[in-house]
Design a protein around this motif. Sequence first.
Motif, short mmCIF file in Angstrom:
data_model
loop_
_atom_site.label_atom_id
_atom_site.label_comp_id
_atom_site.label_asym_id
_atom_site.label_seq_id
_atom_site.Cartn_x
_atom_site.Cartn_y
_atom_site.Cartn_z
N VAL A 121 -3.29 5.15 1.01
CA VAL A 121 -3.81 5.78 2.22
C VAL A 121 -3.24 7.19 2.22
CG1 VAL A 121 -3.73 5.81 4.73
CG2 VAL A 121 -4.04 3.65 3.53
N VAL A 122 -4.12 8.17 2.39
CA VAL A 122 -3.71 9.58 2.37
C VAL A 122 -3.96 10.18 3.75
CG1 VAL A 122 -4.09 11.82 1.28
CG2 VAL A 122 -4.38 9.73 -0.05
N VAL A 123 -2.97 10.91 4.25
CA VAL A 123 -3.11 11.66 5.50
C VAL A 123 -2.94 13.13 5.13
CG1 VAL A 123 -2.24 12.02 7.83
CG2 VAL A 123 -2.15 9.74 6.81
N TYR A 124 -3.88 13.96 5.58
CA TYR A 124 -3.85 15.39 5.28
C TYR A 124 -3.16 16.14 6.41
CZ TYR A 124 -7.22 13.91 1.82
OH TYR A 124 -7.84 13.27 0.78
N ARG A 125 -2.05 16.78 6.07
CA ARG A 125 -1.17 17.38 7.07
C ARG A 125 -1.81 18.57 7.79
NH1 ARG A 125 2.93 21.39 7.52
NH2 ARG A 125 2.64 22.15 5.42
N THR A 129 -8.80 7.04 1.81
CA THR A 129 -8.26 5.86 1.13
C THR A 129 -8.63 5.92 -0.33
OG1 THR A 129 -10.24 4.56 1.60
CG2 THR A 129 -8.42 4.40 3.18
N ILE A 130 -7.78 5.33 -1.15
CA ILE A 130 -8.04 5.16 -2.57
C ILE A 130 -7.83 3.68 -2.86
CG2 ILE A 130 -7.35 5.81 -4.90
CD1 ILE A 130 -6.15 8.39 -3.63
N PRO A 131 -8.89 2.96 -3.22
CA PRO A 131 -8.75 1.52 -3.47
C PRO A 131 -7.83 1.23 -4.65
CG PRO A 131 -11.08 2.20 -3.53
CD PRO A 131 -10.24 3.43 -3.40
N ALA A 132 -7.29 0.03 -4.68
CA ALA A 132 -6.40 -0.39 -5.76
C ALA A 132 -7.18 -0.45 -7.08
CB ALA A 132 -5.78 -1.73 -5.44
N ARG A 133 -6.53 -0.05 -8.15
CA ARG A 133 -7.08 -0.15 -9.50
C ARG A 133 -6.04 -0.84 -10.36
NH1 ARG A 133 -7.53 5.49 -11.18
NH2 ARG A 133 -6.42 5.98 -9.30
N GLU A 134 -6.40 -1.17 -11.57
CA GLU A 134 -5.46 -1.86 -12.44
C GLU A 134 -4.17 -1.05 -12.60
OE1 GLU A 134 -7.76 1.00 -14.62
OE2 GLU A 134 -8.55 -0.73 -13.59
N GLY A 135 -3.08 -1.67 -12.21
CA GLY A 135 -1.78 -1.02 -12.32
C GLY A 135 -1.44 -0.03 -11.22
N GLU A 156 -10.15 0.67 7.28
CA GLU A 156 -11.16 0.83 6.24
C GLU A 156 -10.75 0.11 4.96
OE1 GLU A 156 -12.94 4.42 3.52
OE2 GLU A 156 -12.51 4.86 5.62
N LEU A 157 -9.48 0.23 4.61
CA LEU A 157 -8.97 -0.40 3.39
C LEU A 157 -9.00 -1.92 3.48
CD1 LEU A 157 -7.91 0.80 0.75
CD2 LEU A 157 -5.62 0.60 1.66
N LEU A 158 -8.67 -2.46 4.66
CA LEU A 158 -8.64 -3.91 4.84
C LEU A 158 -10.00 -4.49 5.23
CD1 LEU A 158 -5.25 -4.29 6.77
CD2 LEU A 158 -5.68 -4.58 4.32
N ILE A 215 0.85 -1.19 0.00
CA ILE A 215 0.00 0.00 0.00
C ILE A 215 0.88 1.24 0.00
CG2 ILE A 215 -1.72 1.30 1.33
CD1 ILE A 215 -2.71 -1.35 2.46
N ASP A 216 0.52 2.22 -0.82
CA ASP A 216 1.23 3.50 -0.83
C ASP A 216 0.63 4.41 0.24
OD1 ASP A 216 2.89 2.81 -2.89
OD2 ASP A 216 1.71 3.82 -4.44
N PHE A 217 1.47 5.07 1.01
CA PHE A 217 1.03 6.02 2.01
C PHE A 217 1.49 7.40 1.57
CE2 PHE A 217 0.94 2.03 4.17
CZ PHE A 217 -0.15 2.12 5.01
N LEU A 218 0.54 8.32 1.47
CA LEU A 218 0.82 9.67 0.97
C LEU A 218 0.47 10.71 2.03
CD1 LEU A 218 -0.97 9.30 -2.46
CD2 LEU A 218 1.45 9.05 -2.04
N VAL A 219 1.18 11.82 1.98
CA VAL A 219 0.86 12.97 2.81
C VAL A 219 0.54 14.12 1.85
CG1 VAL A 219 1.72 14.65 4.47
CG2 VAL A 219 2.36 12.24 4.68
N LEU A 220 -0.67 14.64 1.97
CA LEU A 220 -1.06 15.81 1.18
C LEU A 220 -1.33 16.96 2.14
CD1 LEU A 220 -3.49 14.22 -1.43
CD2 LEU A 220 -1.08 14.78 -1.70
N GLU A 221 -1.20 18.18 1.64
CA GLU A 221 -1.38 19.35 2.49
C GLU A 221 -2.81 19.44 3.01
OE1 GLU A 221 0.88 21.90 3.48
OE2 GLU A 221 2.22 20.30 2.85
N VAL A 222 -3.78 19.47 2.09
CA VAL A 222 -5.18 19.61 2.45
C VAL A 222 -6.03 18.74 1.53
CG1 VAL A 222 -5.00 21.95 3.38
CG2 VAL A 222 -5.44 21.63 0.96
N PRO A 223 -7.21 18.33 2.00
CA PRO A 223 -8.11 17.62 1.09
C PRO A 223 -8.70 18.61 0.09
CG PRO A 223 -9.10 17.88 3.25
CD PRO A 223 -7.71 18.41 3.35
#
Length: 149
Positions: free
Chosen positions: A102-106, A91-97, A133-135, A64-72
């Motif tokens: 999982v995104v956390v907003y700083r 969360t953003i579910p897996a898609r082809e490729g 939620e993802l699992l 799973i990729d974990f991302l940090v974004l500034e704001v939603p």
Amino acid sequence: MDNRVPPRAAGPGPRRRDRHGRGMRGPIAPPQVPLAASRAEAFADLVQDSVERLERRWPQLAEIDFLVLEVPRLDGPGQVWNDEAVPLGGTIPAREGHPARVVVYRRPVEIRTKGRDERAALVHEVVVEQVAELLGLTPETVDPRYGED
């Protein structure tokens, strides 16, 4: 005879000395010291620490990729948030490729916390909730210490 010194042409290059003959000041702290880390880097480190803590129990989190974004952001017209409805993560579910994310907003997390310890606890709580939620599990299953102070 003319003893005047011609004025120095102001060039586009960087100033090497100030008007008192002193050089440019260096950084306050060396890069290895936490003081030198920006707030965004320190926040990303908190997320990474939380993920590493969970990966010991759940090895599948490595996919799973974990991302940090500034704001939603608002994804569509008519979506409005009030102070209590601004998401702290998502969360953003897996898609082809593309792996699941999982995104956390700083900024929303930082606004709700006062110190580093409180921020670390909230970051871990958000990561646990999003992973659960993802699992498709409860947060208490993902981390048995969830909800404890």
